[in-house]
Write a protein that holds these residues in place. Structure first.
Motif, PDB file in Angstrom:
ATOM      1  N   LEU A 269       6.556  11.730 -31.562  1.00  0.00           N
ATOM      2  CA  LEU A 269       5.051  12.148 -31.626  1.00  0.00           C
ATOM      3  C   LEU A 269       4.161  10.891 -31.845  1.00  0.00           C
ATOM      4  N   LEU A 270       3.539  10.431 -30.919  1.00  0.00           N
ATOM      5  CA  LEU A 270       2.659   9.156 -31.080  1.00  0.00           C
ATOM      6  C   LEU A 270       1.389   9.627 -31.288  1.00  0.00           C
ATOM      7  N   LEU A 271       0.783   9.166 -32.424  1.00  0.00           N
ATOM      8  CA  LEU A 271      -0.729   9.651 -32.640  1.00  0.00           C
ATOM      9  C   LEU A 271      -1.675   8.446 -32.609  1.00  0.00           C
ATOM     10  N   ASN A 272      -2.530   8.777 -31.602  1.00  0.00           N
ATOM     11  CA  ASN A 272      -3.523   7.562 -31.220  1.00  0.00           C
ATOM     12  C   ASN A 272      -4.569   7.227 -32.431  1.00  0.00           C
ATOM     13  N   SER A 273      -4.180   6.330 -33.000  1.00  0.00           N
ATOM     14  CA  SER A 273      -4.681   5.616 -34.297  1.00  0.00           C
ATOM     15  C   SER A 273      -5.864   4.727 -34.268  1.00  0.00           C
ATOM     16  N   GLY A 274      -6.253   4.572 -32.672  1.00  0.00           N
ATOM     17  CA  GLY A 274      -7.137   3.603 -32.520  1.00  0.00           C
ATOM     18  C   GLY A 274      -8.450   4.248 -32.066  1.00  0.00           C
ATOM     19  N   THR A 275      -8.537   5.338 -31.475  1.00  0.00           N
ATOM     20  CA  THR A 275      -9.838   6.199 -31.078  1.00  0.00           C
ATOM     21  C   THR A 275      -9.541   7.652 -31.302  1.00  0.00           C
ATOM     22  N   GLY A 276     -10.478   8.208 -31.380  1.00  0.00           N
ATOM     23  CA  GLY A 276     -10.453   9.554 -31.504  1.00  0.00           C
ATOM     24  C   GLY A 276     -10.078  10.444 -32.782  1.00  0.00           C
ATOM     25  N   PRO A 277      -9.648  11.575 -32.887  1.00  0.00           N
ATOM     26  CA  PRO A 277      -9.488  12.087 -34.158  1.00  0.00           C
ATOM     27  C   PRO A 277      -8.735  11.741 -35.216  1.00  0.00           C
ATOM     28  N   ASP A 334      -7.821  18.140 -43.846  1.00  0.00           N
ATOM     29  CA  ASP A 334      -7.918  19.618 -43.155  1.00  0.00           C
ATOM     30  C   ASP A 334      -8.402  19.259 -41.899  1.00  0.00           C
ATOM     31  N   PRO A 335      -7.437  19.857 -40.871  1.00  0.00           N
ATOM     32  CA  PRO A 335      -7.566  19.933 -39.441  1.00  0.00           C
ATOM     33  C   PRO A 335      -9.081  20.690 -39.061  1.00  0.00           C
ATOM     34  N   ASP A 336      -9.193  21.767 -39.607  1.00  0.00           N
ATOM     35  CA  ASP A 336     -10.568  22.564 -39.495  1.00  0.00           C
ATOM     36  C   ASP A 336     -10.756  22.790 -38.090  1.00  0.00           C
ATOM     37  N   GLY A 337      -9.895  23.139 -37.168  1.00  0.00           N
ATOM     38  CA  GLY A 337     -10.261  23.119 -35.768  1.00  0.00           C
ATOM     39  C   GLY A 337     -10.483  21.832 -34.828  1.00  0.00           C
ATOM     40  N   THR A 338      -9.976  20.787 -35.396  1.00  0.00           N
ATOM     41  CA  THR A 338     -10.000  19.569 -34.939  1.00  0.00           C
ATOM     42  C   THR A 338      -9.589  19.706 -33.417  1.00  0.00           C
ATOM     43  N   LYS A 339     -10.323  19.445 -32.389  1.00  0.00           N
ATOM     44  CA  LYS A 339      -9.479  19.480 -30.949  1.00  0.00           C
ATOM     45  C   LYS A 339      -8.945  18.133 -30.651  1.00  0.00           C
ATOM     46  N   ILE A 340      -7.747  18.203 -30.137  1.00  0.00           N
ATOM     47  CA  ILE A 340      -6.845  17.075 -29.642  1.00  0.00           C
ATOM     48  C   ILE A 340      -6.307  17.510 -28.390  1.00  0.00           C
ATOM     49  N   THR A 341      -5.891  16.310 -27.568  1.00  0.00           N
ATOM     50  CA  THR A 341      -5.312  16.342 -26.299  1.00  0.00           C
ATOM     51  C   THR A 341      -3.829  15.845 -26.379  1.00  0.00           C
ATOM     52  N   LEU A 342      -2.740  16.510 -26.237  1.00  0.00           N
ATOM     53  CA  LEU A 342      -1.461  16.339 -26.492  1.00  0.00           C
ATOM     54  C   LEU A 342      -0.789  16.225 -24.973  1.00  0.00           C
ATOM     55  N   ALA A 343      -0.169  15.192 -24.753  1.00  0.00           N
ATOM     56  CA  ALA A 343       0.271  14.585 -23.236  1.00  0.00           C
ATOM     57  C   ALA A 343       1.674  14.495 -23.325  1.00  0.00           C
ATOM     58  N   ASP A 382      -2.759   5.922 -18.280  1.00  0.00           N
ATOM     59  CA  ASP A 382      -3.572   6.571 -19.291  1.00  0.00           C
ATOM     60  C   ASP A 382      -3.172   6.703 -20.586  1.00  0.00           C
ATOM     61  N   ALA A 383      -1.748   6.842 -20.909  1.00  0.00           N
ATOM     62  CA  ALA A 383      -1.236   6.840 -22.234  1.00  0.00           C
ATOM     63  C   ALA A 383      -1.431   5.425 -22.831  1.00  0.00           C
ATOM     64  N   LEU A 384      -1.113   4.452 -22.042  1.00  0.00           N
ATOM     65  CA  LEU A 384      -1.202   3.103 -22.683  1.00  0.00           C
ATOM     66  C   LEU A 384      -2.892   2.476 -22.910  1.00  0.00           C
ATOM     67  N   ASP A 385      -3.511   3.165 -22.231  1.00  0.00           N
ATOM     68  CA  ASP A 385      -5.035   2.788 -22.458  1.00  0.00           C
ATOM     69  C   ASP A 385      -5.904   3.696 -23.325  1.00  0.00           C
ATOM     70  N   GLY A 386      -4.744   4.596 -24.063  1.00  0.00           N
ATOM     71  CA  GLY A 386      -5.424   5.222 -25.234  1.00  0.00           C
ATOM     72  C   GLY A 386      -6.233   6.471 -25.013  1.00  0.00           C
ATOM     73  N   ARG A 387      -6.103   7.246 -23.925  1.00  0.00           N
ATOM     74  CA  ARG A 387      -6.855   8.236 -23.414  1.00  0.00           C
ATOM     75  C   ARG A 387      -6.246   9.575 -23.696  1.00  0.00           C
ATOM     76  N   PHE A 388      -5.273   9.535 -24.431  1.00  0.00           N
ATOM     77  CA  PHE A 388      -4.778  10.913 -24.978  1.00  0.00           C
ATOM     78  C   PHE A 388      -4.728  10.699 -26.738  1.00  0.00           C
ATOM     79  N   ASP A 389      -4.768  11.725 -27.419  1.00  0.00           N
ATOM     80  CA  ASP A 389      -4.949  11.907 -28.943  1.00  0.00           C
ATOM     81  C   ASP A 389      -3.661  11.734 -29.351  1.00  0.00           C
ATOM     82  N   ALA A 390      -2.568  12.458 -28.640  1.00  0.00           N
ATOM     83  CA  ALA A 390      -1.017  12.518 -28.881  1.00  0.00           C
ATOM     84  C   ALA A 390      -0.326  12.461 -27.784  1.00  0.00           C
ATOM     85  N   PHE A 391       0.873  12.061 -27.913  1.00  0.00           N
ATOM     86  CA  PHE A 391       1.800  11.599 -26.912  1.00  0.00           C
ATOM     87  C   PHE A 391       3.332  11.896 -27.278  1.00  0.00           C
ATOM     88  N   VAL A 392       4.078  12.722 -26.510  1.00  0.00           N
ATOM     89  CA  VAL A 392       5.405  12.876 -26.758  1.00  0.00           C
ATOM     90  C   VAL A 392       6.191  12.100 -26.011  1.00  0.00           C
TER      91      VAL A 392
END
Length: 496
Positions: A269-277, A334-343, A382-392
């Protein structure tokens, strides 16, 4: 913005989608005398019109079309291929002595042709992943030798040159606009003769192959992204070899046709540490804590995988004894409902199910998750351009060079060309750079594990499982190359 190594902008000439006169077809009486044609189903269609500089390079090597100066042996060491031997002249220069061989267009494999091919690879935009962070110059020498000089000392250059993206093609393969055409210009035992878009391809045996004629007269390839369809085609006798059979389909195949291979592939699971949540290290730590890897290994993979231990898994036999605990991890927030896109993508059929389980685990931890699944070639950019928050991602950690540091440099450093996690951490870059300067094999492995610990400490990657690949092989077929590095599949001894 970082650019990509895997999705290349260098596309082949339009003729690649045309049909060629020497293409395959059904077996004939002459085929029976000279060896039958193999029927192979691959999971991934060409994403880059079979450019040798990106992901499609592995398609070409698995089908026995291309090869480089070196290859990887069963232990992951550099072995002779087009180069029969090599020596290190000084800390930055290596001399490779070529064997007698010919290209599939009939021309000789000469030092000048090899030097030109490697030069084209260095000029490719983006460069092949095996050249990540490396500058090299290749020149023809005397006595059938090629002299390769690197800008900085590179103790693993022979391993690097085994990368599928550094295959050697004849001068006719390259045009003035930087496009590369592997049709009839490679050196392997099988010659690519026909490609029909992203659906099929045909190869004929190259009778003048330096290591001897292949036993099969050719290979007919179908690109079947759906894993259930691949397994079904094997059961009904439509194909002879099916790569990457889904674990859910394994039980539908006769036991003798299921070939299980431990591989160096890790699903993470890769988490986008550059932008987003997930730029917030605390939320990355919360995501890591939410993941139950045993549920994935035992549930989704039905025992055909091991729970994630790190970036390198059990097939990298030296890694476990050198593994270090990550340090400096952030406290979970605390995630507290944080919205993320997983791809993720569906070419590997377990991945959508993995993503669905992760979605549930992350939602239980307090995230709000939107799941997106596409075919890989439609998702990678899109994945390489950082358009997802998380990627499997299912990633072979040794596919590019055989050097364990290559995946760290390419995937997790500031200048990495396949950095889906968008990670840019000075401590990670420093650890990778220090490891890259180590020549001794054992010390280099230890340094690689220290760098792995630095990467894992950022929580930008969460190793999920280490896969075992199931290849479907018909009872009538022998000699399939079950390669833990996933670089080879069909060779001179593959037959039916």
């Amino acid at each position: 913005m970082r650019r990509r190594h895997i999705l290349g902008s260098l596309l082949l000439a339009p003729l690649l989608t045309a049909c060629f006169a020497s293409g395959g077809g059904s077996d004939s009486p002459s085929d029976a005398k000279e060896g039958s044609r193999l029927r192979v189903a691959l999971a991934f269609p060409p994403a880059e019109n079979l450019s040798p500089y990106g992901a499609d390079a592995t398609i070409l090597s698995r089908l026995g079309v291309t090869e480089g100066l070196t290859a990887l042996d069963a232990n992951g060491a550099a072995a002779p291929a087009l180069a029969r031997s090599w020596r290190r002249e000084n800390d930055r220069t290596w001399v490779f002595t070529l064997r007698e061989a010919t290209f599939q267009d009939g021309s000789d494999v000469t030092p000048s042709a090899v030097a030109a091919a490697l030069t084209h690879a260095t000029e490719a935009k983006p460069a092949p992943a095996a050249l990540s962070g490396v500058t090299l110059t290749a020149k023809a020498g005397s006595g059938g030798a090629v002299r390769i000089t690197t800008a900085a000392p590179d103790p693993v250059l022979p391993l690097r040159l085994a990368g599928p993206g550094l295959a050697v093609l004849s001068p006719k393969a390259y045009d003035a606009k930087g496009r590369v055409d592997p049709v009839g210009t490679a050196t392997g035992p099988f010659e690519l003769t026909k490609v029909t878009g992203s659906t099929s391809a045909a190869l004929d045996r190259y009778d003048d192959y330096w290591a001897g004629r292949a036993q099969a007269s050719g290979v007919d390839v179908r690109f079947i992204a759906d894993g259930t369809a691949r397994a079904g085609a094997l059961r009904t006798g439509e194909i002879d070899i099916a790569e990457a059979v889904p674990v859910a389909q394994a039980a539908t195949l006769d036991e003798d046709t299921r070939k299980e291979t431990a591989t160096t592939r890790t699903t993470s699971l890769l988490l986008n540490s550059g932008t987003g949540p997930f730029k917030d290290a605390g939320l990355r730590a919360a995501a890591r804590r939410a993941v139950d890897t045993s549920a994935l290994a035992d549930g989704v993979y039905e025992g055909y995988a091991d729970p994630g231990a790190g970036i390198y898994g059990p097939a990298v036999t030296w890694a476990e004894g050198k593994r270090r605990q990550p340090a400096g991890r952030a406290k979970a927030g605390d995630p507290d409902g944080t919205k993320i896109t997983l791809a993720t993508y569906d070419n590997r059929p377990e991945l959508p199910e993995v993503a669905q389980v992760l979605k549930q685990q992350l939602e239980k931890a307090g995230f709000t998750v939107t799941l997106e699944v596409r075919e890989y070639s439609r998702l990678e950019s899109d994945a390489l351009d950082g358009r997802f928050d998380a990627f499997v991602l299912a990633r072979n950690t040794l596919v590019d060079t055989g050097d364990p540091l290559a995946v760290l440099a390419g995937d997790y450093t500031c200048d990495g060309g396949y950095n889906i996690a968008q990670l840019c951490d000075r401590a990670v870059d420093r650890a990778v750079a220090q490891a890259e300067g180590v020549a001794d094999t054992a010390r280099r492995q230890s340094a690689a594990m220290a760098a792995e610990a630095a990467v894992l400490g950022t929580d930008a990657v969460v190793p999920l499982v280490h896969q075992r690949i199931i290849t479907g092989v018909a009872d009538s077929v022998g000699g399939v190359l079950l390669d833990p590095y996933e670089r080879t599949l069909v060779g001179t001894g593959t037959r039916r």
